[in-house]
Design a protein around this motif. Structure first.
Motif, PDB file in Angstrom:
ATOM      1  N   ARG A 196      -3.104   1.640   6.223  1.00 49.00           N
ATOM      2  CA  ARG A 196      -4.521   1.592   6.599  1.00 49.00           C
ATOM      3  C   ARG A 196      -4.912   2.839   7.391  1.00 49.00           C
ATOM      4  NH1 ARG A 196      -3.049  -3.901   7.310  1.00 49.00           N
ATOM      5  NH2 ARG A 196      -2.585  -3.559   9.517  1.00 49.00           N
ATOM      6  N   ASP A 199      -5.499   5.938   5.254  1.00 46.26           N
ATOM      7  CA  ASP A 199      -6.580   5.846   4.267  1.00 46.26           C
ATOM      8  C   ASP A 199      -7.775   6.659   4.739  1.00 46.26           C
ATOM      9  OD1 ASP A 199      -8.492   5.206   2.431  1.00 46.26           O
ATOM     10  OD2 ASP A 199      -8.490   3.041   2.820  1.00 46.26           O
ATOM     11  N   HIS A 204     -10.345   1.858   1.121  1.00 41.79           N
ATOM     12  CA  HIS A 204      -9.710   1.673  -0.189  1.00 41.79           C
ATOM     13  C   HIS A 204      -8.411   0.879  -0.123  1.00 41.79           C
ATOM     14  CE1 HIS A 204      -8.650   2.541  -4.345  1.00 41.79           C
ATOM     15  NE2 HIS A 204      -7.438   2.852  -3.925  1.00 41.79           N
ATOM     16  N   CYS A 205      -7.498   1.300   0.739  1.00 40.82           N
ATOM     17  CA  CYS A 205      -6.151   0.730   0.731  1.00 40.82           C
ATOM     18  C   CYS A 205      -6.126  -0.700   1.254  1.00 40.82           C
ATOM     19  CB  CYS A 205      -5.205   1.597   1.562  1.00 40.82           C
ATOM     20  SG  CYS A 205      -4.866   3.181   0.781  1.00 40.82           S
ATOM     21  N   ALA A 222      -7.977   8.336  -1.440  1.00 37.73           N
ATOM     22  CA  ALA A 222      -7.009   7.770  -0.494  1.00 37.73           C
ATOM     23  C   ALA A 222      -5.580   7.958  -0.960  1.00 37.73           C
ATOM     24  CB  ALA A 222      -7.297   6.282  -0.292  1.00 37.73           C
ATOM     25  N   CYS A 226      -1.567   8.029   0.613  1.00 45.25           N
ATOM     26  CA  CYS A 226      -1.128   6.639   0.548  1.00 45.25           C
ATOM     27  C   CYS A 226       0.326   6.537   0.105  1.00 45.25           C
ATOM     28  CB  CYS A 226      -2.020   5.834  -0.389  1.00 45.25           C
ATOM     29  SG  CYS A 226      -1.546   4.089  -0.466  1.00 45.25           S
TER      30      CYS A 226
END
Length: 347
Positions: A196, A199, A204-205, A222, A226
């Motif tokens: 998180r 991101d 997004h994540c 992201a 990621c």
């Protein structure tokens, strides 16, 4: 003048508890490894972990320690030497943690007249606790001690077609004539909150989407940072390269610490599940590491095999890391040569 600095994770100076404790203290007090407030990190690391874990970790290190020293250090040095034999630029080796510091590595290059450095974190995937912590510390050291040099960095290469080819070739070679039912891709785990925090879109994540992983499959900016997406992408690309059938391979994450949720599924539980479900022959590869180390030689090759056998499994095959594989040496050397051809940037 240009030069190259290879950077890996690091290792204790010896498998003795005092050296392991010193190493763990530096490693775990890194705010990008245990990303909690300093007071909480200090309480956890110095108040609890360093009073309980060093002896157990030292015992584990002793199981895998070589006559030449730490496997990770020895293998990294072999890699550096092979690369040096293929390029004309000075090449140095450093570790993020331990006595082979990044500052020493930069000093070695500066002493040879280098003022422009190609910093190569030896991690295919980006993560706060690996690539990011190296880049941040290197820049801090540059500003404080080497203000007249310029540092360029190697970007994560998890989806580079040539890297995937090298990794796939290595796996295929080590599994040639091996009869296995399932190939497990095991990556080092990170806390879900790291995903998180990394991101850049802030939306997004979704690391807790453990089943469908829709966010990992949906294109996004992201993905540049990621770790979860990049690990899954390595698995997907290698599976394609090796023509693996759906259901005969999977991805898992190892080495979790503490009680916070980490990326799942967990490797130990996956090995346990495969054994319980009747898998008799499995193989495992660890693409988050380029050099064999405690996590691959002890946690996977020893502990993982023991779990598999306890659950009824029979054959447990571990695929070595790329280490000083000649194809990997050639790949890194070619990237260095390509960088060396770029125009010099003024410091």
């Amino acid at each position: 003048m240009k030069g190259v600095l290879l950077v890996n994770l690091g290792s204790p100076d010896s498998p003795e508890p005092k050296d392991v404790k010193r190493y763990l203290g530096e490693f775990l007090m890194d705010e990008r490894v245990i990303d909690v407030p300093l007071w909480a990190r200090t309480l956890l690391v110095k108040g609890i972990i360093l009073n309980t874990r060093p002896k157990a970790s030292a015992k584990a290190y002793k199981k895998i320690w070589w006559d030449e020293g730490s496997p990770l250090i020895v293998l990294s040095e072999r890699l550096k030497d092979k690369i040096q034999n293929q390029i004309d630029l000075p090449v140095a080796l450093a570790m993020r943690y331990g006595s082979m510091t990044i500052k020493k590595g930069l000093q070695e290059l500066v002493d040879k007249g280098v003022n422009e450095v190609f910093l190569m974190p030896l991690y295919p995937q980006y993560a706060m606790a690996t690539t990011e912590t190296i880049l941040v510390l290197a820049e801090e050291i540059r500003k404080a001690s080497f203000p007249n040099i310029t540092i360029h960095d190697l970007k994560p290469f998890y989806n580079d077609s040539n890297y995937i080819k090298v990794l796939s070739n290595s796996i295929a070679r080590h599994l040639d004539n091996k009869d296995y039912e399932h190939l497990l891709f095991s990556y080092h785990g990170v806390p879900e909150r790291h995903i998180r925090k990394s991101d850049i879109t802030k939306s997004h994540c979704k690391p807790n989407d453990k089943i469908n992983c829709v966010c990992c499959k949906t294109p996004s900016k992201a993905h540049e940072f990621c770790y979860k997406h990049q690990c899954k992408e390595v698995t997907r690309l290698v599976a394609e390269a090796l023509n693996l059938k759906e259901g005969t391979y999977s991805t898992s994450f190892q080495s979790r610490l503490g009680f916070d949720p980490w990326l799942q599924p967990y490797t130990d539980r996956t090995i346990e599940r495969l054994g319980k479900e009747g898998t008799k022959k499995m193989a495992i590869v660890t693409p988050a590491f380029v050099s064999d180390c405690l996590e691959t030689l002890e946690e996977i090759a020893m502990e993982g095999e023991e779990i598999f056998h306890e659950m009824g499994g029979q054959d447990f095959t571990t695929v070595p890391c790329l280490n000083d594989n000649q194809e990997f040496v050639d790949l890194l050397s070619n990237w260095i040569k390509q960088w060396a051809l770029t125009e010099t940037v003024e410091a």
